[in-house]
Structure formats: C-alpha cells, structure tokens
Design a protein around this motif. Structure first.
Motif, mmCIF file in Angstrom:
data_model
loop_
_atom_site.group_PDB
_atom_site.id
_atom_site.type_symbol
_atom_site.label_atom_id
_atom_site.label_comp_id
_atom_site.label_asym_id
_atom_site.label_seq_id
_atom_site.Cartn_x
_atom_site.Cartn_y
_atom_site.Cartn_z
ATOM 1 N N PHE A 102 7.474 99.506 -11.417
ATOM 2 C CA PHE A 102 7.422 100.962 -11.323
ATOM 3 C C PHE A 102 8.249 101.524 -10.179
ATOM 4 O O PHE A 102 8.612 102.690 -10.206
ATOM 5 C CB PHE A 102 5.980 101.449 -11.173
ATOM 6 C CG PHE A 102 5.156 101.207 -12.393
ATOM 7 C CD1 PHE A 102 5.257 102.040 -13.495
ATOM 8 C CD2 PHE A 102 4.295 100.125 -12.456
ATOM 9 C CE1 PHE A 102 4.506 101.805 -14.634
ATOM 10 C CE2 PHE A 102 3.541 99.881 -13.592
ATOM 11 C CZ PHE A 102 3.645 100.719 -14.690
ATOM 12 N N ALA A 103 8.498 100.714 -9.161
ATOM 13 C CA ALA A 103 9.245 101.180 -7.993
ATOM 14 C C ALA A 103 9.842 99.976 -7.289
ATOM 15 O O ALA A 103 9.444 98.837 -7.524
ATOM 16 C CB ALA A 103 8.341 101.950 -7.039
ATOM 17 N N THR A 104 10.795 100.267 -6.425
ATOM 18 C CA THR A 104 11.383 99.233 -5.578
ATOM 19 C C THR A 104 10.953 99.513 -4.146
ATOM 20 O O THR A 104 11.058 100.645 -3.672
ATOM 21 C CB THR A 104 12.919 99.249 -5.689
ATOM 22 O OG1 THR A 104 13.273 98.948 -7.045
ATOM 23 C CG2 THR A 104 13.555 98.218 -4.772
ATOM 24 N N THR A 105 10.426 98.482 -3.479
ATOM 25 C CA THR A 105 10.047 98.653 -2.086
ATOM 26 C C THR A 105 11.236 98.287 -1.205
ATOM 27 O O THR A 105 12.021 97.391 -1.526
ATOM 28 C CB THR A 105 8.828 97.785 -1.708
ATOM 29 O OG1 THR A 105 9.115 96.422 -1.982
ATOM 30 C CG2 THR A 105 7.600 98.206 -2.480
ATOM 31 N N LEU A 106 11.353 99.009 -0.115
ATOM 32 C CA LEU A 106 12.442 98.820 0.837
ATOM 33 C C LEU A 106 11.837 98.552 2.203
ATOM 34 O O LEU A 106 10.781 99.104 2.538
ATOM 35 C CB LEU A 106 13.307 100.082 0.920
ATOM 36 C CG LEU A 106 13.789 100.703 -0.392
ATOM 37 C CD1 LEU A 106 14.425 102.052 -0.125
ATOM 38 C CD2 LEU A 106 14.757 99.773 -1.072
ATOM 39 N N GLU A 107 12.529 97.737 2.995
ATOM 40 C CA GLU A 107 12.062 97.460 4.342
ATOM 41 C C GLU A 107 13.272 97.346 5.251
ATOM 42 O O GLU A 107 14.195 96.585 4.976
ATOM 43 C CB GLU A 107 11.251 96.163 4.356
ATOM 44 C CG GLU A 107 10.493 95.929 5.621
ATOM 45 C CD GLU A 107 9.505 94.786 5.487
ATOM 46 O OE1 GLU A 107 8.456 94.978 4.839
ATOM 47 O OE2 GLU A 107 9.808 93.708 6.011
ATOM 48 N N GLY A 108 13.280 98.132 6.300
ATOM 49 C CA GLY A 108 14.376 98.124 7.257
ATOM 50 C C GLY A 108 14.143 99.208 8.285
ATOM 51 O O GLY A 108 13.062 99.804 8.348
ATOM 52 N N SER A 109 15.156 99.483 9.092
ATOM 53 C CA SER A 109 15.018 100.575 10.055
ATOM 54 C C SER A 109 14.966 101.899 9.295
ATOM 55 O O SER A 109 15.396 101.988 8.134
ATOM 56 C CB SER A 109 16.196 100.583 11.031
ATOM 57 O OG SER A 109 17.384 101.020 10.381
ATOM 58 N N TYR A 110 14.461 102.906 9.949
ATOM 59 C CA TYR A 110 14.392 104.229 9.338
ATOM 60 C C TYR A 110 15.770 104.654 8.842
ATOM 61 O O TYR A 110 15.913 105.116 7.710
ATOM 62 C CB TYR A 110 13.841 105.233 10.352
ATOM 63 C CG TYR A 110 13.826 106.654 9.853
ATOM 64 C CD1 TYR A 110 12.785 107.109 9.054
ATOM 65 C CD2 TYR A 110 14.847 107.536 10.178
ATOM 66 C CE1 TYR A 110 12.767 108.407 8.576
ATOM 67 C CE2 TYR A 110 14.833 108.839 9.715
ATOM 68 C CZ TYR A 110 13.791 109.271 8.919
ATOM 69 O OH TYR A 110 13.783 110.558 8.460
ATOM 70 N N GLU A 111 16.787 104.482 9.671
ATOM 71 C CA GLU A 111 18.145 104.890 9.315
ATOM 72 C C GLU A 111 18.660 104.131 8.092
ATOM 73 O O GLU A 111 19.293 104.713 7.213
ATOM 74 C CB GLU A 111 19.096 104.697 10.498
ATOM 75 C CG GLU A 111 18.875 105.675 11.633
ATOM 76 C CD GLU A 111 17.696 105.308 12.543
ATOM 77 O OE1 GLU A 111 17.220 104.149 12.497
ATOM 78 O OE2 GLU A 111 17.237 106.193 13.282
#
Length: 98
Positions: A44-53
């Motif tokens: 249903f969605a893709t999760t992302l992980e990293g710095s805010y920028e």
C-alpha cells in the motif's frame, strides 16, 4: 530541521486512464530506488528512512517526475515521523514483529 534519521511513508494513487496506475507507481518506485535512500516497498505504501532533507527530496523528486512525464492526476499520501532528540528507525518500531 535536524539531521537525525526520520521515517516516512509515501503512497501514490494515480488517477489516470491512459495506462494502468501500477505503471506510474513503478516509475515512482524507481525514483525512490535511484535516490539511494533506505526504503521498503509495501503493498500500500513505500517506507523511507533517511535524513529529513533526503526524505523530502525524494518526495519532491517523485512529484516532479510525475509532472514531467505527463501523469494526468495523482494523490500522494505522505506521513513523516521525526524525533527532536535523535533518530527514529523503522526497525525500532516494527523489529519485534519480524
């Protein structure tokens, strides 16, 4: 914004009749993959992980890609979790269930 790791989810819902909506979603996933950001594709969605920028840059890149390729209309559901005192990771939230 701080440089700690944040979590986000991005769900793309193309509103199109020119081609199957999954084709637009596949292109968006390629943009995410090419960014080099940590991600996990879900049904249903893709999760992302990293710095805010980094996360915000991917969000913008997906929308700019859809616009430049002529996608007629789309909805993006975007959720972002940030913590002021340090990083927040997906594994911290869901690791115990794996």
């Amino acid at each position: 914004m701080h440089s700690f790791t944040v979590n986000a989810s991005l769900q793309l819902v193309p509103i199109v009749q020119d081609r199957h909506p999954y084709e637009w979603v596949d292109e968006a996933i390629e943009i995410i993959k090419s960014s080099g950001i940590a991600h996990e594709v879900g049904p249903f969605a893709t999760t992302l992980e990293g710095s805010y920028e980094e996360v915000i840059a991917v969000f913008h890149a997906v929308n700019e890609h859809l616009l430049s390729r002529g996608c007629a209309e789309w909805i993006v559901s975007f959720q972002l979790q940030a913590r002021s005192g340090g990083p927040i990771t997906g594994d911290e939230k869901t690791g115990k269930f794996r």
